[in-house]
Enzyme design. Structure first.
Site, mmCIF file in Angstrom:
data_model
loop_
_atom_site.group_PDB
_atom_site.id
_atom_site.type_symbol
_atom_site.label_atom_id
_atom_site.label_comp_id
_atom_site.label_asym_id
_atom_site.label_seq_id
_atom_site.Cartn_x
_atom_site.Cartn_y
_atom_site.Cartn_z
ATOM 1 N N GLU A 9 -13.370 -1.229 6.736
ATOM 2 C CA GLU A 9 -12.416 -1.669 8.222
ATOM 3 C C GLU A 9 -13.358 -0.724 8.836
ATOM 4 O O GLU A 9 -12.647 -1.640 11.023
ATOM 5 C CB GLU A 9 -11.118 -0.931 8.365
ATOM 6 C CG GLU A 9 -11.481 0.870 7.822
ATOM 7 C CD GLU A 9 -9.817 1.550 7.829
ATOM 8 O OE1 GLU A 9 -9.455 0.419 6.756
ATOM 9 O OE2 GLU A 9 -9.550 1.849 8.584
ATOM 10 N N ARG A 50 -13.047 -5.302 3.731
ATOM 11 C CA ARG A 50 -12.792 -5.255 5.400
ATOM 12 C C ARG A 50 -12.739 -5.299 5.738
ATOM 13 O O ARG A 50 -11.763 -5.235 7.013
ATOM 14 C CB ARG A 50 -12.085 -3.842 4.633
ATOM 15 C CG ARG A 50 -11.328 -2.866 3.643
ATOM 16 C CD ARG A 50 -9.530 -3.073 2.968
ATOM 17 N NE ARG A 50 -9.173 -2.392 3.898
ATOM 18 C CZ ARG A 50 -7.897 -2.608 4.709
ATOM 19 N NH1 ARG A 50 -8.023 -4.321 4.698
ATOM 20 N NH2 ARG A 50 -7.842 -1.713 5.510
ATOM 21 N N ASP A 69 -4.981 3.375 0.320
ATOM 22 C CA ASP A 69 -6.100 3.858 1.100
ATOM 23 C C ASP A 69 -6.545 5.393 0.807
ATOM 24 O O ASP A 69 -6.326 6.721 1.439
ATOM 25 C CB ASP A 69 -5.839 3.665 2.026
ATOM 26 C CG ASP A 69 -6.636 3.694 3.292
ATOM 27 O OD1 ASP A 69 -8.110 3.928 3.295
ATOM 28 O OD2 ASP A 69 -6.789 3.116 4.754
ATOM 29 N N TRP A 120 -11.832 11.703 8.995
ATOM 30 C CA TRP A 120 -10.690 11.111 8.711
ATOM 31 C C TRP A 120 -9.915 9.966 8.982
ATOM 32 O O TRP A 120 -11.624 9.080 8.920
ATOM 33 C CB TRP A 120 -10.195 11.287 10.052
ATOM 34 C CG TRP A 120 -8.458 11.048 10.202
ATOM 35 C CD1 TRP A 120 -7.533 11.848 10.154
ATOM 36 C CD2 TRP A 120 -7.882 9.797 10.897
ATOM 37 N NE1 TRP A 120 -6.597 11.272 10.459
ATOM 38 C CE2 TRP A 120 -6.770 9.870 10.295
ATOM 39 C CE3 TRP A 120 -8.812 8.741 11.394
ATOM 40 C CZ2 TRP A 120 -5.681 9.228 10.561
ATOM 41 C CZ3 TRP A 120 -7.906 7.302 11.296
ATOM 42 C CH2 TRP A 120 -6.280 8.055 11.390
ATOM 43 N N ARG A 141 0.875 -1.097 -0.281
ATOM 44 C CA ARG A 141 -0.074 -0.558 0.086
ATOM 45 C C ARG A 141 1.077 0.891 0.182
ATOM 46 O O ARG A 141 1.863 1.713 0.635
ATOM 47 C CB ARG A 141 -0.929 0.006 1.114
ATOM 48 C CG ARG A 141 -2.202 0.754 1.406
ATOM 49 C CD ARG A 141 -3.020 0.623 2.657
ATOM 50 N NE ARG A 141 -2.226 1.933 3.610
ATOM 51 C CZ ARG A 141 -2.644 2.449 4.916
ATOM 52 N NH1 ARG A 141 -4.067 1.920 4.801
ATOM 53 N NH2 ARG A 141 -1.564 3.205 5.648
ATOM 54 N N HIS A 155 -8.705 7.091 3.077
ATOM 55 C CA HIS A 155 -9.243 6.971 3.793
ATOM 56 C C HIS A 155 -11.246 7.501 3.863
ATOM 57 O O HIS A 155 -10.900 8.623 4.514
ATOM 58 C CB HIS A 155 -8.148 7.358 4.772
ATOM 59 C CG HIS A 155 -7.443 7.214 6.029
ATOM 60 N ND1 HIS A 155 -8.378 7.187 6.923
ATOM 61 C CD2 HIS A 155 -7.920 5.796 5.979
ATOM 62 C CE1 HIS A 155 -8.106 6.672 8.435
ATOM 63 N NE2 HIS A 155 -8.069 5.588 7.828
ATOM 64 N N GLU A 213 -3.867 -7.112 5.233
ATOM 65 C CA GLU A 213 -3.519 -6.093 5.591
ATOM 66 C C GLU A 213 -2.630 -6.829 6.915
ATOM 67 O O GLU A 213 -2.878 -7.444 7.745
ATOM 68 C CB GLU A 213 -4.384 -5.318 6.756
ATOM 69 C CG GLU A 213 -3.397 -3.543 6.473
ATOM 70 C CD GLU A 213 -4.160 -2.408 6.980
ATOM 71 O OE1 GLU A 213 -5.518 -2.853 7.167
ATOM 72 O OE2 GLU A 213 -3.601 -1.527 6.352
ATOM 73 N N GLU A 268 -9.016 1.831 -1.949
ATOM 74 C CA GLU A 268 -9.917 1.803 -0.690
ATOM 75 C C GLU A 268 -10.439 3.026 -0.156
ATOM 76 O O GLU A 268 -9.721 3.924 0.392
ATOM 77 C CB GLU A 268 -8.559 1.058 0.703
ATOM 78 C CG GLU A 268 -8.787 0.683 2.282
ATOM 79 C CD GLU A 268 -8.349 0.319 3.207
ATOM 80 O OE1 GLU A 268 -7.045 -0.106 2.371
ATOM 81 O OE2 GLU A 268 -8.760 0.864 4.104
ATOM 82 N N TYR A 326 -2.640 11.774 6.043
ATOM 83 C CA TYR A 326 -2.700 10.198 6.826
ATOM 84 C C TYR A 326 -2.157 9.466 6.183
ATOM 85 O O TYR A 326 -1.721 9.493 4.635
ATOM 86 C CB TYR A 326 -4.423 9.653 6.660
ATOM 87 C CG TYR A 326 -4.404 8.350 5.982
ATOM 88 C CD1 TYR A 326 -5.036 7.682 7.045
ATOM 89 C CD2 TYR A 326 -4.436 7.636 4.852
ATOM 90 C CE1 TYR A 326 -5.044 6.148 8.153
ATOM 91 C CE2 TYR A 326 -4.842 6.233 5.643
ATOM 92 C CZ TYR A 326 -4.758 6.086 6.509
ATOM 93 O OH TYR A 326 -4.505 4.311 6.616
HETATM 94 C C1 GCO Z 1 -5.897 0.764 7.133
HETATM 95 C C2 GCO Z 1 -6.860 1.467 8.409
HETATM 96 C C3 GCO Z 1 -5.948 2.407 9.675
HETATM 97 C C4 GCO Z 1 -6.293 3.036 10.125
HETATM 98 C C5 GCO Z 1 -6.533 2.335 11.723
HETATM 99 C C6 GCO Z 1 -7.192 4.131 11.929
HETATM 100 O O1 GCO Z 1 -6.157 0.997 6.329
HETATM 101 O O2 GCO Z 1 -4.966 -0.323 8.373
HETATM 102 O O3 GCO Z 1 -6.948 2.706 7.016
HETATM 103 O O4 GCO Z 1 -5.089 3.079 8.303
HETATM 104 O O5 GCO Z 1 -6.093 4.657 10.199
HETATM 105 O O6 GCO Z 1 -6.312 1.609 11.520
HETATM 106 O O7 GCO Z 1 -7.632 3.136 13.865
HETATM 107 MG MG MG Z 2 -7.506 1.543 5.579
#
Ligand code: GCO
Ligand code: MG
Length: 401
Positions: free
Chosen positions: A262, A283, A210, A401, A147, A212, A338, A236, A159
């Site tokens: 996630e 995820r 990602d 975020w 990634r 995010h 991951e 992602e 991020y």
């Molecule tokens: C990922 C997630 C993490 C998050 C984290 C937040 O893809 O692994 O986005 O980077 O930021 O899990 O708690």
């Molecule tokens: Mg993520």
């Protein structure tokens, strides 16, 4: 066999973890992870005050009945706190069951369906050159999938990108820090990053990214389209996913594979995404109700060509990682796992039998899920308040975020 006791252990070997330990009258115990990043103590009290008293005297082999008892019987369904607590109980019970039967957990989940679990690592850089170096470092360590996240010119801090030359770790001690965001600057920049990565490394390595939750559906569609020439393994969390229909817009415009989930905690968070084939990878990891839930979700997703790509950031403890690997190695529609390695202190507090070899993780071969807790060592790392950052657009508006 009966459950005789259970306790919740909160520790902070570099970051906070909540662990549930369930004991039985036969001497076998099991461990489950109940870590909800930034809201850890809510799950600890949910478990200790409301769940543990209901477990005593039950048969730990009855994973399905106990799952239903806690889900249907709790009246309040779903939600991250509830589902994380149920997950911790469920994983601990599967651990007990496999230990009592003297076999690695994967043998109770269908047995090995592959020889290893392909993982992706994290390459983060402040600039494109640094990100290229980081991807190269992962390739040297034989990662097959990486990634890539990169600082965006004109934005301070981003991020996935570490600020202090330490490995990237999102949770920070004290109250939440704030970072700045511009979708326009980001959208301009990211295609160049992947163009340069493909120039540097060719087509063999799987590249992931990602977003995010930072974009709107039409912006995500634009990014997916722009990234098509660089053949990402997945894009992602392109948008927040409360509005599952929003993914229709992204899907209509791009062939870049989409991953999300996630922060999902039940199958209901992804029902439309799955049945309309709006995503390629789900995820969720075991935090959404444990093995009992994830097996059913995976079977449902498999009918719609959706593969599993379990979350594996450091906010999930080694207990989740260790148990997830048994799931990954046995589930039919496995995609990728991951892998963000934990700090040395964390790994010492959680002795574990899983191991990384040439791009693959392998689950422990000992009975159960193969992850333990060194309680004496854990006591040396008491809880410390910590939060994930928050994010504002350049004009100060709160953003995702
Ligand atoms: C990922 C997630 C993490 C998050 C984290 C937040 O893809 O692994 O986005 O980077 O930021 O899990 O708690
Ligand atoms: Mg993520």
């Amino acid at each position: 066999m009966k459950i005789s006791d259970a306790k919740v252990v909160v520790c902070s070997p570099g970051r906070n973890f909540v662990t549930l330990k369930i004991y039985t009258d036969s001497g076998v115990y099991g461990l489950g992870d109940a870590t909800l990043n930034g809201r850890e103590l809510a799950v600890a009290t949910y478990l200790a005050d409301h769940v543990v008293p209901c477990l005593i005297g039950r048969n730990p082999f009855q994973t399905e009945d106990i799952w239903q008892y806690l889900y249907r019987g709790g009246y309040w369904r779903k939600g991250p706190v509830t589902m994380m607590a149920i997950a911790a109980v469920d994983v601990a019970l599967w651990d007990i069951k496999a230990k009592a039967l003297n076999t690695p957990l994967y043998n109770l989940l269908g047995g090995k369906a592959r020889s290893g679990v392909m993982v992706y690592g994290h390459a983060n850089g402040g600039t494109i050159a640094e990100t290229i170096d980081e991807v190269g470092r992962h390739i040297d360590q034989k990662y097959l999938a990486v990634r890539a996240q990169c600082g965006v010119p004109g934005l301070a801090g981003l991020y996935g990108v570490s600020t202090d030359s330490q490995p990237y770790e999102p949770a920070q001690k004290g109250l939440p820090s704030e970072s700045a965001w511009s979708s326009e600057k980001y959208l301009q920049f990211v295609p160049t990053l992947f163009e340069e990565l493909r120039k540097a490394f060719g087509e063999d390595v799987h590249l992931l990214h990602d977003v995010h939750h930072r974009l709107t559906p039409i912006q995500a569609a634009r990014l997916g389209k722009a990234l098509e020439p660089f053949h990402l393994f997945w894009m992602e969390d392109a948008v927040p996913a409360e509005l599952q229909e929003g993914f229709r817009i992204i899907r209509q415009h791009t062939t870049t594979p989409l991953a999300v989930g996630e922060i999902f905690n039940t199958v209901w968070d992804s029902k439309l995404l799955i049945t309309e084939q709006l995503i390629d990878y789900l995820r969720m990891s075991l935090h959404g109700g444990g093995i009992t839930a994830l097996q059913k979700i995976a079977a449902f997703a498999d009918m719609y060509h959706v593969q599993m790509g379990c979350h594996g950031a450091t906010d999930l403890s080694p207990v989740t990682m260790g148990a997830a690997l048994h799931f990954d190695i046995s589930v039919t529609n496995f995609g990728i796992q991951e892998y963000m390695p934990h700090s040395r202190a964390t790994l010492e507090v959680f002795p574990h039998g899983y191991r990384y070899v040439n791009g693959y993780l392998h689950p422990a071969e000992t009975p159960g899920h193969g992850v333990d807790l060194d309680e004496a060592l854990a006591k040396k790392f008491p809880y410390e308040r910590a939060y994930l950052p928050v994010n504002r657009r350049l004009d100060g508006t709160m953003w995702n975020w």
